[in-house]
Design an enzyme around this catalytic site. Structure first.
Site, mmCIF file in Angstrom:
data_model
loop_
_atom_site.group_PDB
_atom_site.id
_atom_site.type_symbol
_atom_site.label_atom_id
_atom_site.label_comp_id
_atom_site.label_asym_id
_atom_site.label_seq_id
_atom_site.Cartn_x
_atom_site.Cartn_y
_atom_site.Cartn_z
ATOM 1 N N PRO A 9 27.231 20.630 -4.849
ATOM 2 C CA PRO A 9 28.021 19.950 -5.867
ATOM 3 C C PRO A 9 27.439 20.048 -7.275
ATOM 4 O O PRO A 9 26.228 19.984 -7.471
ATOM 5 C CB PRO A 9 28.051 18.498 -5.399
ATOM 6 C CG PRO A 9 27.013 18.359 -4.359
ATOM 7 C CD PRO A 9 26.754 19.722 -3.811
ATOM 8 N N ASN A 10 28.364 20.220 -8.205
ATOM 9 C CA ASN A 10 28.122 20.236 -9.648
ATOM 10 C C ASN A 10 27.407 21.489 -10.142
ATOM 11 O O ASN A 10 27.249 21.657 -11.349
ATOM 12 C CB ASN A 10 27.371 18.974 -10.100
ATOM 13 C CG ASN A 10 28.145 17.728 -9.734
ATOM 14 O OD1 ASN A 10 29.331 17.630 -10.042
ATOM 15 N ND2 ASN A 10 27.505 16.799 -9.059
ATOM 16 N N ARG A 17 26.247 21.756 -17.873
ATOM 17 C CA ARG A 17 25.794 20.489 -17.302
ATOM 18 C C ARG A 17 24.334 20.239 -17.663
ATOM 19 O O ARG A 17 23.462 21.039 -17.300
ATOM 20 C CB ARG A 17 25.932 20.534 -15.779
ATOM 21 C CG ARG A 17 25.369 19.319 -15.093
ATOM 22 C CD ARG A 17 25.295 19.521 -13.592
ATOM 23 N NE ARG A 17 24.706 18.355 -12.962
ATOM 24 C CZ ARG A 17 24.084 18.369 -11.798
ATOM 25 N NH1 ARG A 17 23.992 19.495 -11.122
ATOM 26 N NH2 ARG A 17 23.574 17.272 -11.309
ATOM 27 N N TYR A 22 19.014 21.820 -16.595
ATOM 28 C CA TYR A 22 19.487 22.978 -15.838
ATOM 29 C C TYR A 22 19.574 24.267 -16.655
ATOM 30 O O TYR A 22 19.893 25.312 -16.106
ATOM 31 C CB TYR A 22 20.847 22.664 -15.204
ATOM 32 C CG TYR A 22 20.769 21.508 -14.236
ATOM 33 C CD1 TYR A 22 20.194 21.672 -12.984
ATOM 34 C CD2 TYR A 22 21.215 20.240 -14.592
ATOM 35 C CE1 TYR A 22 20.091 20.619 -12.099
ATOM 36 C CE2 TYR A 22 21.112 19.178 -13.711
ATOM 37 C CZ TYR A 22 20.548 19.373 -12.469
ATOM 38 O OH TYR A 22 20.441 18.316 -11.600
ATOM 39 N N ASN A 71 20.907 25.614 -2.343
ATOM 40 C CA ASN A 71 20.713 24.510 -3.267
ATOM 41 C C ASN A 71 21.830 23.533 -2.953
ATOM 42 O O ASN A 71 22.959 23.697 -3.416
ATOM 43 C CB ASN A 71 20.773 24.973 -4.722
ATOM 44 C CG ASN A 71 20.472 23.847 -5.700
ATOM 45 O OD1 ASN A 71 20.569 22.679 -5.357
ATOM 46 N ND2 ASN A 71 20.120 24.210 -6.913
ATOM 47 N N ALA A 74 22.969 17.253 -4.757
ATOM 48 C CA ALA A 74 22.756 15.862 -4.351
ATOM 49 C C ALA A 74 22.815 15.678 -2.832
ATOM 50 O O ALA A 74 22.214 14.738 -2.297
ATOM 51 C CB ALA A 74 23.780 14.958 -5.030
ATOM 52 N N HIS A 77 19.663 14.983 -0.561
ATOM 53 C CA HIS A 77 19.073 13.665 -0.365
ATOM 54 C C HIS A 77 19.919 12.757 0.527
ATOM 55 O O HIS A 77 19.519 11.627 0.801
ATOM 56 C CB HIS A 77 18.882 12.997 -1.731
ATOM 57 C CG HIS A 77 18.381 13.956 -2.765
ATOM 58 N ND1 HIS A 77 17.101 14.492 -2.725
ATOM 59 C CD2 HIS A 77 18.996 14.522 -3.830
ATOM 60 C CE1 HIS A 77 16.964 15.323 -3.747
ATOM 61 N NE2 HIS A 77 18.092 15.369 -4.421
ATOM 62 N N ASP A 84 21.777 19.145 10.222
ATOM 63 C CA ASP A 84 22.176 19.538 11.575
ATOM 64 C C ASP A 84 22.762 20.943 11.600
ATOM 65 O O ASP A 84 22.498 21.715 12.526
ATOM 66 C CB ASP A 84 23.183 18.534 12.142
ATOM 67 C CG ASP A 84 22.553 17.207 12.509
ATOM 68 O OD1 ASP A 84 21.305 17.114 12.563
ATOM 69 O OD2 ASP A 84 23.321 16.232 12.724
ATOM 70 N N GLU A 95 15.240 26.247 0.918
ATOM 71 C CA GLU A 95 15.794 25.201 0.064
ATOM 72 C C GLU A 95 15.343 25.454 -1.372
ATOM 73 O O GLU A 95 14.161 25.682 -1.622
ATOM 74 C CB GLU A 95 15.292 23.838 0.534
ATOM 75 C CG GLU A 95 15.742 22.678 -0.310
ATOM 76 C CD GLU A 95 15.165 21.344 0.150
ATOM 77 O OE1 GLU A 95 15.264 20.391 -0.628
ATOM 78 O OE2 GLU A 95 14.606 21.267 1.267
ATOM 79 N N HIS A 97 15.737 24.320 -5.643
ATOM 80 C CA HIS A 97 16.168 23.401 -6.693
ATOM 81 C C HIS A 97 15.783 23.987 -8.036
ATOM 82 O O HIS A 97 14.695 24.556 -8.182
ATOM 83 C CB HIS A 97 15.550 22.015 -6.507
ATOM 84 C CG HIS A 97 16.002 21.375 -5.245
ATOM 85 N ND1 HIS A 97 17.238 20.797 -5.118
ATOM 86 C CD2 HIS A 97 15.404 21.287 -4.038
ATOM 87 C CE1 HIS A 97 17.379 20.359 -3.868
ATOM 88 N NE2 HIS A 97 16.276 20.652 -3.196
ATOM 89 N N ILE A 98 16.659 23.859 -8.986
ATOM 90 C CA ILE A 98 16.423 24.376 -10.331
ATOM 91 C C ILE A 98 15.355 23.543 -11.033
ATOM 92 O O ILE A 98 14.436 24.073 -11.638
ATOM 93 C CB ILE A 98 17.741 24.405 -11.126
ATOM 94 C CG1 ILE A 98 18.717 25.383 -10.455
ATOM 95 C CG2 ILE A 98 17.494 24.763 -12.588
ATOM 96 C CD1 ILE A 98 20.148 25.270 -10.947
ATOM 97 N N SER A 99 15.477 22.239 -10.922
ATOM 98 C CA SER A 99 14.515 21.340 -11.564
ATOM 99 C C SER A 99 13.410 20.979 -10.571
ATOM 100 O O SER A 99 13.537 21.204 -9.365
ATOM 101 C CB SER A 99 15.217 20.064 -12.041
ATOM 102 O OG SER A 99 15.676 19.301 -10.933
ATOM 103 N N ARG A 104 11.679 13.804 -11.422
ATOM 104 C CA ARG A 104 12.942 13.129 -11.735
ATOM 105 C C ARG A 104 13.008 11.778 -11.033
ATOM 106 O O ARG A 104 12.002 11.252 -10.587
ATOM 107 C CB ARG A 104 14.102 14.054 -11.366
ATOM 108 C CG ARG A 104 14.038 15.351 -12.189
ATOM 109 C CD ARG A 104 15.194 16.246 -11.983
ATOM 110 N NE ARG A 104 16.429 15.617 -12.419
ATOM 111 C CZ ARG A 104 17.623 16.047 -12.080
ATOM 112 N NH1 ARG A 104 17.748 17.108 -11.304
ATOM 113 N NH2 ARG A 104 18.709 15.440 -12.507
ATOM 114 N N ARG A 108 15.405 11.324 -5.724
ATOM 115 C CA ARG A 108 15.414 12.778 -5.545
ATOM 116 C C ARG A 108 14.130 13.288 -4.890
ATOM 117 O O ARG A 108 14.006 14.462 -4.611
ATOM 118 C CB ARG A 108 15.592 13.477 -6.894
ATOM 119 C CG ARG A 108 16.923 13.195 -7.550
ATOM 120 C CD ARG A 108 17.088 14.018 -8.810
ATOM 121 N NE ARG A 108 18.157 13.525 -9.648
ATOM 122 C CZ ARG A 108 19.433 13.865 -9.519
ATOM 123 N NH1 ARG A 108 19.802 14.705 -8.580
ATOM 124 N NH2 ARG A 108 20.333 13.362 -10.333
#
Length: 146
Positions: A9-10, A17, A22, A71, A74, A77, A84, A95, A97-99, A104, A108
C-alpha cells in the site's frame, strides 16, 4: 533468473508521497534503472493497496520465480495472512523497506512478515531493492555450487 517485486500500500505514490522519507524518484523510473542494471534477470513488478491481492500474487508466483522482493508497506506490521502466504510457498523472499523503519515510529519496529523471509534490507532508499536482488542472485549462485 526471474524475480518478482511486490509493493504494498501507498508505494504507488513514490516520488510524491513524503519525499523527505521516500525520495523524489518515481517507481517507474527506478524500475527502468533496475532492469538496465540486471539485463539477464527478468524483473516482474506488481503493486497493490489491497492485502488479498498481495496474497494472491504471492500464491501465483511463489513456486516458479527465483526470488521475491517484497515491500509490504504498512502490512509488514499487521498482516499474519501475508506471513502465512510467504510460509506456504517455496520461492525465497527478501523483505525490503525504503526507509530505516527503526528510525521511525515505534509501531514500525516490528515486522510480522520477517519470519517468512530469508532476509531483510531497509534504510537504503530505493537502492534497498537493488541490494535485495543482488542478495537473491548471490544466494542462487551459491545454491548452484553446493
Amino acid at each position: 533468473m526471474r524475480i518478482q517485486i511486490i509493493n504494498g500500500p501507498n508505494l504507488n505514490l513514490l516520488g510524491v508521497r513524503e519525499p523527505t522519507i521516500y525520495g523524489k524518484r518515481t517507481w517507474e523510473d527506478y524500475l527502468k534503472e533496475l532492469r538496465a542494471r540486471f539485463p539477464k534477470v527478468r524483473i516482474d513488478y506488481f503493486q497493490s493497496n489491497t492485502e488479498g491481492e498481495i496474497i494472491d500474487k504471492i500464491h501465483e508466483v511463489g513456486f516458479d520465480r527465483d526470488g521475491i522482493v517484497l515491500n509490504a508497506g504498512a502490512y509488514t506490521h499487521t498482516s499474519i495472512a501475508i506471513l502465512d502466504a510467504l510460509k506456504s510457498v517455496s520461492t525465497p523472499t527478501v523483505e525490503v523497506h525504503i526507509s530505516n523503519v527503526y528510525q521511525r515510529e515505534e509501531f514500525r519496529h516490528h515486522s510480522i512478515i520477517s519470519p517468512g523471509c530469508v532476509g531483510f534490507i531497509g534504510g537504503f532508499g530505493l537502492d534497498s531493492y537493488r541490494l535485495a536482488i543482488e542478495a537473491l542472485l548471490a544466494n542462487a549462485s551459491q545454491a548452484r555450487t553446493e
